[in-house]
Design a protein around this motif. Structure first.
Motif, PDB file in Angstrom:
ATOM      1  N   ASP A  67       0.755  -1.284  -0.061  1.00  0.00           N
ATOM      2  CA  ASP A  67       0.165  -0.026  -0.030  1.00  0.00           C
ATOM      3  C   ASP A  67       0.952   1.270  -0.144  1.00  0.00           C
ATOM      4  OD1 ASP A  67      -2.016   1.849   0.123  1.00  0.00           O
ATOM      5  OD2 ASP A  67      -3.041   0.648   1.708  1.00  0.00           O
ATOM      6  N   ASP A 127      -1.043   4.423   2.580  1.00  0.00           N
ATOM      7  CA  ASP A 127      -2.643   3.850   3.134  1.00  0.00           C
ATOM      8  C   ASP A 127      -2.999   5.083   4.285  1.00  0.00           C
ATOM      9  OD1 ASP A 127      -4.352   2.082   3.954  1.00  0.00           O
ATOM     10  OD2 ASP A 127      -3.328   1.611   6.060  1.00  0.00           O
ATOM     11  N   GLY A 128      -4.384   5.212   4.150  1.00  0.00           N
ATOM     12  CA  GLY A 128      -4.828   6.465   4.728  1.00  0.00           C
ATOM     13  C   GLY A 128      -4.914   7.806   3.886  1.00  0.00           C
ATOM     14  N   TRP A 162      -3.793  -5.360   0.698  1.00  0.00           N
ATOM     15  CA  TRP A 162      -2.690  -4.282   0.961  1.00  0.00           C
ATOM     16  C   TRP A 162      -3.112  -3.529   2.229  1.00  0.00           C
ATOM     17  CZ3 TRP A 162      -4.320  -4.433  -4.196  1.00  0.00           C
ATOM     18  CH2 TRP A 162      -5.038  -3.373  -4.456  1.00  0.00           C
ATOM     19  N   ASP A 163      -4.410  -3.455   2.694  1.00  0.00           N
ATOM     20  CA  ASP A 163      -4.912  -2.795   3.750  1.00  0.00           C
ATOM     21  C   ASP A 163      -4.716  -3.342   5.275  1.00  0.00           C
ATOM     22  OD1 ASP A 163      -5.606  -0.139   2.747  1.00  0.00           O
ATOM     23  OD2 ASP A 163      -7.368  -1.139   1.762  1.00  0.00           O
TER      24      ASP A 163
HETATM   25 MG   LIG Z   1      -4.951   1.522   2.071  1.00  0.00          MG
END
Ligand SMILES: [Mg+2]
Ligand SMILES: Nc1ncnc2c1ncn2[C@@H]1O[C@H](COP(=O)(O)OS(=O)(=O)O)[C@@H](OP(=O)(O)O)[C@H]1O
Length: 397
Positions: free
Chosen positions: A183, A186-187, A330-331
């Motif tokens: 990722d 991420d976020g 991937w999270d």
């Molecule tokens: Mg993500």
């Protein structure tokens, strides 16, 4: 990260057939920096450290550290320009591609064994379209600046090199072989807001997560317990890492020595984590579970939640996506191994382990729950009761 010398174009230009060098020289030219040893030597080195994935772990840490450097530069620009309040998401796009290129570069340079397979969100299709020249140029400049500023490699990407690097090893993962799972940022929403985000990288081997690293550039190094993502300590930038059977570690992103992550043993009334964004997780559902456990939520973005949980800042992470959302591997891949190698458990709402072997998506039941071994039975019951109640209420409408 070592100092750079004169920079070579990447990928290197093809040799004219009339003066093609020997295959050994060609191999050297293709990889101008010293490569790691033979697979046999790697195995010996890995066994000596007691970690069968030692080479991969070192490469993964280097990869996310470099990518985080690029993301930090972009986030600073975003925050200073106030872009986060506008619809323009192009800086995030530039950072997403840049992060993927750097991770892919480091993995290919540092881990020489086996075919390269990367499960990640970006491919080059959009960048090859008319009108994408400017953004491609920005990505190329940013990647080259990051490589040069950190002195990490003695190379410079061409635009064509950038496009082919984005597609390198493009894969859907699956149950067999080795696949890196990335990722890039991420976020994203936290990144745009100037808050928490993570660069998250994991390695799947025969469908199991065997290694994970989380670079969290804005996460304080001291506990964020009860502080909604901030802490009184000044130092920020945490790098979590874990390898199967070898435990988890946390160190500062700027290179302080690693410490072992504490095992999760917080009491029932310790704080719990959930997504900042209510669109990503049902806050009403977690609210009713929190009442049972007398725990206020700490809302932070990204897999930084898994890292914070692993080091004992809180005892529970709950995530209940709205109906129809399919979780991507991937999270959760990197974050979940950081937690399990710290002594925690990560399951779906039915109590099943997360299954990363099914391709790009997790095939799971309603949500993700992470906590310690003592709390899991009562938490799972509270979650299942709350889901049942919510479903009953919905059916009465
Ligand atoms: Mg993500
Ligand atoms: N609708 C919906 N439901 C559930 N999950 C969603 C949804 N939309 C996105 N996502 C995924 O959530 C990732 C961000 O993780 P978090 O939810 O933990 O962070 S945040 O608090 O929302 O920022 C986010 O990761 P990034 O896209 O990498 O930011 C998404 O993969």
């Amino acid at each position: 990260l070592t100092p750079s010398r004169a920079r070579l174009p990447y990928p290197p230009p093809p040799f004219p057939t009339c003066c093609r060098p020997s295959s050994a020289a060609a191999a050297h030219a293709a990889h101008p920096l010293p490569r790691r040893g033979s697979p046999r030597l790697l195995a010996v080195r890995a066994m000596a450290s007691g970690n069968p994935y030692a080479a991969e772990l070192a490469a993964a840490k280097k990869a996310v550290t470099l990518a985080a450097r690029l993301c930090q530069a972009v986030q600073q620009d975003i925050v200073h320009s106030g872009i986060q309040s506008k619809a323009d998401k192009s800086p995030v796009t530039v950072a997403d591609y840049g992060s993927q290129i750097l991770v892919s570069l480091v993995l290919k340079m540092e881990v020489s064994t086996g075919p390269f397979s990367l499960v990640a969100e970006e491919d080059s299709e959009e960048l090859r379209k008319d009108g994408a020249e400017e953004i491609l140029e920005e990505i190329t400049d940013l990647v080259n600046e990051t490589i040069s500023d950190t002195g990490s490699y003695n190379i410079s990407f061409t635009k064509e090199g950038i496009l082919s690097a984005i597609d390198d090893g493009k894969s859907k993962g699956g149950p067999s072989g080795r696949h890196w799972v990335l990722d890039t940022i991420d976020g994203t929403k936290g990144f745009l807001r100037g808050d928490q985000y993570a660069v998250a990288l994991a390695l799947l081997d025969e469908g199991k997560v065997v290694l994970g690293v989380l670079a969290c550039p804005n996460l304080p190094l001291s506990s964020i317990s009860n502080q909604n993502g901030s802490s009184s300590g000044d130092q920020v930038g945490a790098l979590f890492s874990a390898t199967i059977g070898c435990g988890a570690e946390v160190e500062s992103l700027d290179g302080s020595p690693p410490q072992n992550v504490c095992s999760i043993d917080n009491p029932v009334n310790a704080s719990f984590f959930e997504s900042y964004e209510s669109a990503h997780s049902m806050h009403d559902l977690t609210g009713s579970i929190a009442e049972v456990h007398k725990t206020p939520p700490v809302r932070i973005d990204s897999q930084a939640k898994y890292g914070a949980l692993a080091r004992g800042d809180g005892a529970i992470y709950l995530r209940f996506p709205h109906k129809g959302y399919k979780e991507k591997i991937w999270d959760h891949a990197a974050g979940s191994i950081v937690v399990t190698e710290s002594g925690g458990i990560v399951t779906d709402a039915a109590g099943n382990d997360l299954d990363f072997s099914k391709g790009r998506f997790l095939d799971l039941d309603t949500g993700v729950i992470a906590t310690n071994k003592q709390l899991m039975p009562s938490l799972l019951k509270a979650v299942q009761d709350a889901i049942k109640e919510k479903n009953q209420a919905a059916s009465l409408l």
